[in-house]
Design a protein around this motif. Structure first.
Motif, PDB file in Angstrom:
ATOM      1  N   TYR A  33       0.884  -1.162   0.000  1.00 10.19           N
ATOM      2  CA  TYR A  33       0.000   0.000   0.000  1.00 10.19           C
ATOM      3  C   TYR A  33       0.923   1.213   0.000  1.00 10.19           C
ATOM      4  CZ  TYR A  33      -4.843   1.553   0.796  1.00 10.19           C
ATOM      5  OH  TYR A  33      -6.104   2.059   0.650  1.00 10.19           O
ATOM      6  N   THR A  50      -8.551  -1.478   2.306  1.00 15.99           N
ATOM      7  CA  THR A  50      -7.994  -2.827   2.340  1.00 15.99           C
ATOM      8  C   THR A  50      -8.260  -3.515   3.674  1.00 15.99           C
ATOM      9  OG1 THR A  50      -6.274  -2.371   0.712  1.00 15.99           O
ATOM     10  CG2 THR A  50      -5.876  -4.194   2.220  1.00 15.99           C
ATOM     11  N   TYR A 262      -0.377   1.942  -8.454  1.00 11.57           N
ATOM     12  CA  TYR A 262       0.554   2.576  -7.523  1.00 11.57           C
ATOM     13  C   TYR A 262       1.866   2.972  -8.191  1.00 11.57           C
ATOM     14  CZ  TYR A 262      -2.423   0.758  -3.750  1.00 11.57           C
ATOM     15  OH  TYR A 262      -3.460   0.471  -2.908  1.00 11.57           O
ATOM     16  N   ASP A 519      -8.221  -1.426  -3.459  1.00 11.20           N
ATOM     17  CA  ASP A 519      -8.572  -2.229  -2.289  1.00 11.20           C
ATOM     18  C   ASP A 519      -9.544  -3.342  -2.678  1.00 11.20           C
ATOM     19  OD1 ASP A 519      -7.377  -0.107  -0.394  1.00 11.20           O
ATOM     20  OD2 ASP A 519      -8.884   0.978  -1.532  1.00 11.20           O
TER      21      ASP A 519
END
Length: 528
Positions: A33, A50, A262, A519
């Protein structure tokens, strides 16, 4: 559970906490994350899901049924009834469902959860999922001590009464914000709930056992989960912000899943890699990138200027340059994957026609405008602003990028004085109301600084919320698509993206989630 041995060992490599080699060999899923979630209390977050999606359950669940598609399935409620007038929902809870603390789920826990969200002392986010509940507004503004529309009929029956019918209510009950808490455990903790393993308790498939601030979280399989134990033993969530570091950790087998959302800059590498090309998993990301327009500020009070702004932006170029073409242009308010989605009239890219419209609007020599940039946001937003700044110059828009800090931006947006900005919106629940009402209702268009004060749109979106005929409801939304985007030129829909992951060969049953976030629930995933 809380007395288990620590699952992580510290090494000096890049100052990161790396997993013990013994864990990589068992059924541990290792994910990353980009920032610390700060809390597992889903009532206190609007984007870090998440932990909530794996620690808690909801009355109803939204399960991925295909690429960018979902279906609503029974969760903690094994069934529900809806009254003929569409205002009373009766949920029948499963018997024998246990919280991690050992307490059995009861109807009072459901009432407590939603009352807690509406209690002004909680300062909860996402209270709008309960807007339609009778008495919710009075509880939220502190003029009532309870919520009229919430009732525990008996230990396993919950009745929720709405002020008026709301077609999206069941879909809302499947959103992360609707996760159910245990009164006995949660109430004494107050605002400390969800800040540590000792203060976190749900019914979900995983139990939070470690929380190392700004470093990692560990969740262990719930042996007593009502659907059956997960085939995963645990999930380790690493906090890793840097894209290059993410790739390095994945390639050195320290992570099992690489989420391209990400680290978009790493996508070309994986697409060109013989080693990884067969490990790519991709599906539609149910969300939309867009450019906001504030009609309260000149020159955007003139629809011709708004249409010129739409035509001056080369959306395809942005998609290809910034996101490697992995997505599709969107022309409406809702993106692909949302209920009622249908093709809308394409927005034309035509700089010359845009220039003509500016001339007709009284700006033959061009016009000065501002584009808002929040200083603390990701560089992708500044990149997009700079591309758009250059693109619209050809049509006569002389754009200055106006830097703001985040608090000033939100204040200006709420006051309706913010200049045009680019952003994205992801589906929290699968219903068009999540997009249309958020942006173009009377309240939404004001609080987000659109100021598209169109009485016809306001009336239609209010009506759509209460309609019970799905076909007629979808037809009305599709009509509003044309009204808002083509006739009012109230915003510039840009594109929706594909959501791409690369997974280690040991990962099985990986399904790209239907929603617009990174998530997901990992309950059905396996690792060898």
């Amino acid at each position: 559970m809380l007395d288990k041995l620590r699952l992580l060992v510290t090494t000096g490599l890049l100052g990161l906490t790396l997993m013990s080699p013994t864990l990589a060999a068992d059924h541990t899923l290792r994910i990353a994350y980009t920032e610390d979630p700060k809390t597992a209390d889903v009532q206190k977050t609007s984007d870090a899901y998440t932990l909530p999606l794996n620690i808690f359950d909801r009355l109803v669940e939204a399960e991925t049924s295909g690429p960018g598609q979902s279906k609503l399935t029974p969760g903690l409620a094994e069934s529900w009834d809806i009254s003929e007038d569409g205002k009373t929902y009766t949920f029948h809870l499963r018997k024998g469902v246990l919280f991690h603390s050992g307490e059995e789920l009861k109807a009072d826990d459901v009432v407590f959860t939603f009352d807690r969200m509406l209690d002004p002392k909680t300062k909860a986010l996402g209270t709008d999922i309960l807007d339609f509940v009778d008495g919710a507004s009075e509880r939220l503004d502190g003029t009532a001590a309870t919520v009229r529309g919430l009732q525990a009929v008996d230990d396993y029956t919950v009745k929720i009464v709405l002020k008026e019918p709301y077609a999206a209510f069941i879909a809302l009950m499947a959103s992360p914000q609707a996760s159910i808490f245990n009164r006995k455990f949660t109430e004494p903790l107050g605002d400390q709930f969800g800040l540590s393993p000792e203060t976190t308790n749900g019914t979900g498939p995983f139990i939070l056992t470690e929380y190392n601030l700004n470093d990692s979280q560990v969740m262990e399989a719930n042996e007593n989960y009502y659907k059956g134990r997960s085939k995963l033993d645990r999930i380790v969530v690493r906090v890793v912000a840097d894209a290059e570091t993410l790739r390095m950790l994945f390639e050195s087998d320290e992570l099992d899943v690489f989420d391209v959302d990400y680290a978009m800059t790493q996508l070309p590498y994986f697409l060109a890699s013989d080693k990884w090309k067969d490990q790519i998993r991709s599906g539609p990301r149910v969300g939309i990138y867009y450019y906001h327009i504030n009609q309260a500020l000149k020159p955007f009070d003139d629809v011709r200027v708004r249409k010129a702004f739409q035509m001056a932006i080369n959306r395809k170029e942005i998609l290809e340059k910034n996101f490697y073409g992995k997505g599709m242009l969107e022309n409406g308010v809702i993106p692909r994957g949302v209920v009622c989605y249908a093709s809308a009239t394409p927005i034309e890219y035509n700089p010359e026609k845009a220039k003509q419209l500016l001339t007709e609007a009284g700006y033959p020599d061009g016009v000065d405008i501002n584009l808002t940039q929040v200083s603390s946001w990701s560089s992708k937003w500044s990149d997009m602003n700079q591309i758009i700044q250059a693109q619209i110059k050809a049509s006569g828009f002389n754009a200055q990028i106006k830097m703001m800090d985040e608090s000033a931006y939100f204040d200006a947006r709420k006051a309706g004085t913010v200049d045009n900005y680019t952003q994205t919106w992801s589906a929290d629940f699968n219903d068009p109301d999540n997009f249309f009402y958020t942006f173009f209702s009377k309240s939404g268009t004001a609080v987000r600084g659109y100021n598209n004060n169109d009485p016809e749109v306001f009336a239609a979106l209010d009506k759509a919320r209460t309609m019970t005929n799905p076909e007629e409801r979808c037809a009305l939304y599709q009509k509003m698509n044309e009204k808002i985007v083509q006739e009012d030129a109230a915003w510039v829909p840009l594109f929706s993206l594909d959501h791409t992951y690369i997974v280690q060969p040991r990962v099985k049953n990986f399904t790209v989630p239907w929603n617009g976030w990174s998530d997901m629930s990992y309950y059905q995933m396996e690792v060898e």
